[in-house]
Design a protein around this motif. Structure first.
Motif, PDB file in Angstrom:
ATOM      1  N   THR A 189       9.915   3.630  -8.081  1.00  0.00           N
ATOM      2  CA  THR A 189       8.848   4.367  -8.776  1.00  0.00           C
ATOM      3  C   THR A 189       8.179   5.359  -7.837  1.00  0.00           C
ATOM      4  O   THR A 189       7.931   6.516  -8.199  1.00  0.00           O
ATOM      5  N   THR A 190       7.911   4.922  -6.613  1.00  0.00           N
ATOM      6  CA  THR A 190       7.278   5.799  -5.630  1.00  0.00           C
ATOM      7  C   THR A 190       8.183   6.986  -5.295  1.00  0.00           C
ATOM      8  O   THR A 190       7.714   8.123  -5.198  1.00  0.00           O
ATOM      9  N   GLN A 191       9.464   6.743  -5.151  1.00  0.00           N
ATOM     10  CA  GLN A 191      10.405   7.832  -4.849  1.00  0.00           C
ATOM     11  C   GLN A 191      10.471   8.832  -6.006  1.00  0.00           C
ATOM     12  O   GLN A 191      10.524  10.040  -5.780  1.00  0.00           O
ATOM     13  N   LEU A 192      10.444   8.338  -7.233  1.00  0.00           N
ATOM     14  CA  LEU A 192      10.429   9.240  -8.388  1.00  0.00           C
ATOM     15  C   LEU A 192       9.159  10.081  -8.420  1.00  0.00           C
ATOM     16  O   LEU A 192       9.208  11.294  -8.654  1.00  0.00           O
ATOM     17  N   SER A 195       0.857  -1.180   0.000  1.00  0.00           N
ATOM     18  CA  SER A 195       0.000   0.000   0.000  1.00  0.00           C
ATOM     19  C   SER A 195       0.891   1.229   0.000  1.00  0.00           C
ATOM     20  O   SER A 195       2.009   1.191   0.493  1.00  0.00           O
ATOM     21  N   LEU A 196       0.363   2.318  -0.535  1.00  0.00           N
ATOM     22  CA  LEU A 196       1.070   3.591  -0.526  1.00  0.00           C
ATOM     23  C   LEU A 196       0.391   4.481   0.501  1.00  0.00           C
ATOM     24  O   LEU A 196      -0.814   4.725   0.421  1.00  0.00           O
ATOM     25  N   TRP A 197       1.160   4.948   1.498  1.00  0.00           N
ATOM     26  CA  TRP A 197       0.653   5.770   2.584  1.00  0.00           C
ATOM     27  C   TRP A 197       1.295   7.141   2.571  1.00  0.00           C
ATOM     28  O   TRP A 197       2.459   7.300   2.209  1.00  0.00           O
ATOM     29  N   VAL A 240      -2.384  -0.265  18.750  1.00  0.00           N
ATOM     30  CA  VAL A 240      -1.702   0.996  18.469  1.00  0.00           C
ATOM     31  C   VAL A 240      -1.055   0.848  17.100  1.00  0.00           C
ATOM     32  O   VAL A 240      -0.432  -0.168  16.795  1.00  0.00           O
ATOM     33  N   PHE A 241      -1.227   1.854  16.249  1.00  0.00           N
ATOM     34  CA  PHE A 241      -0.729   1.763  14.876  1.00  0.00           C
ATOM     35  C   PHE A 241      -0.101   3.083  14.460  1.00  0.00           C
ATOM     36  O   PHE A 241      -0.270   4.100  15.124  1.00  0.00           O
ATOM     37  N   GLU A 242       0.621   3.052  13.363  1.00  0.00           N
ATOM     38  CA  GLU A 242       1.241   4.251  12.818  1.00  0.00           C
ATOM     39  C   GLU A 242       0.193   5.053  12.052  1.00  0.00           C
ATOM     40  O   GLU A 242      -0.504   4.513  11.188  1.00  0.00           O
ATOM     41  N   PHE A 243       0.087   6.337  12.372  1.00  0.00           N
ATOM     42  CA  PHE A 243      -0.849   7.192  11.647  1.00  0.00           C
ATOM     43  C   PHE A 243      -0.470   7.213  10.163  1.00  0.00           C
ATOM     44  O   PHE A 243       0.704   7.316   9.813  1.00  0.00           O
ATOM     45  N   HIS A 244      -1.487   7.147   9.315  1.00  0.00           N
ATOM     46  CA  HIS A 244      -1.248   7.245   7.871  1.00  0.00           C
ATOM     47  C   HIS A 244      -2.552   7.568   7.150  1.00  0.00           C
ATOM     48  O   HIS A 244      -3.635   7.359   7.679  1.00  0.00           O
ATOM     49  N   ILE A 245      -2.393   8.076   5.955  1.00  0.00           N
ATOM     50  CA  ILE A 245      -3.505   8.229   5.021  1.00  0.00           C
ATOM     51  C   ILE A 245      -3.209   7.260   3.890  1.00  0.00           C
ATOM     52  O   ILE A 245      -2.172   7.373   3.227  1.00  0.00           O
ATOM     53  N   THR A 246      -4.075   6.291   3.682  1.00  0.00           N
ATOM     54  CA  THR A 246      -3.860   5.334   2.603  1.00  0.00           C
ATOM     55  C   THR A 246      -4.205   6.002   1.277  1.00  0.00           C
ATOM     56  O   THR A 246      -5.331   6.462   1.085  1.00  0.00           O
TER      57      THR A 246
END
Length: 85
Positions: free
Chosen positions: A56-59, A4-6, A35-41
């Protein structure tokens, strides 16, 4: 494997501390809360080679302007692993 991309706030930002504190506080009020890491999916269910997906994500991130995100109230539901929004 599926990925997934967060979107996540940078560590050290006031928002990161606020989200972590809110999640911790809510988790403390429910016996079986995780307890989880906050993120927007942004997108889920991505199949592919992890190295290629990371590159690809970094680009894409390098070519994308920063986002301003505004949040309203924190709400909860009973859907496990999708319970805080």
């Amino acid at each position: 494997m599926e990925y997934s991309l967060w979107l996540t706030p940078e560590e050290g930002m006031a928002a990161a501390r606020q989200f972590r504190d809110t999640i911790d506080d809510l988790a403390a009020t429910h016996e079986d809360a995780v307890v989880f890491e906050f993120h927007i999916t942004v997108v889920g269910g991505i199949d592919g080679d992890r190295t290629a997906l990371t590159e690809t994500t970094q680009l894409l991130a390098a070519e994308t302007d920063p986002l301003a995100v505004t949040f309203g109230d924190v709400r909860c539901s009973t859907t496990r692993h999708q319970c805080v929004f």
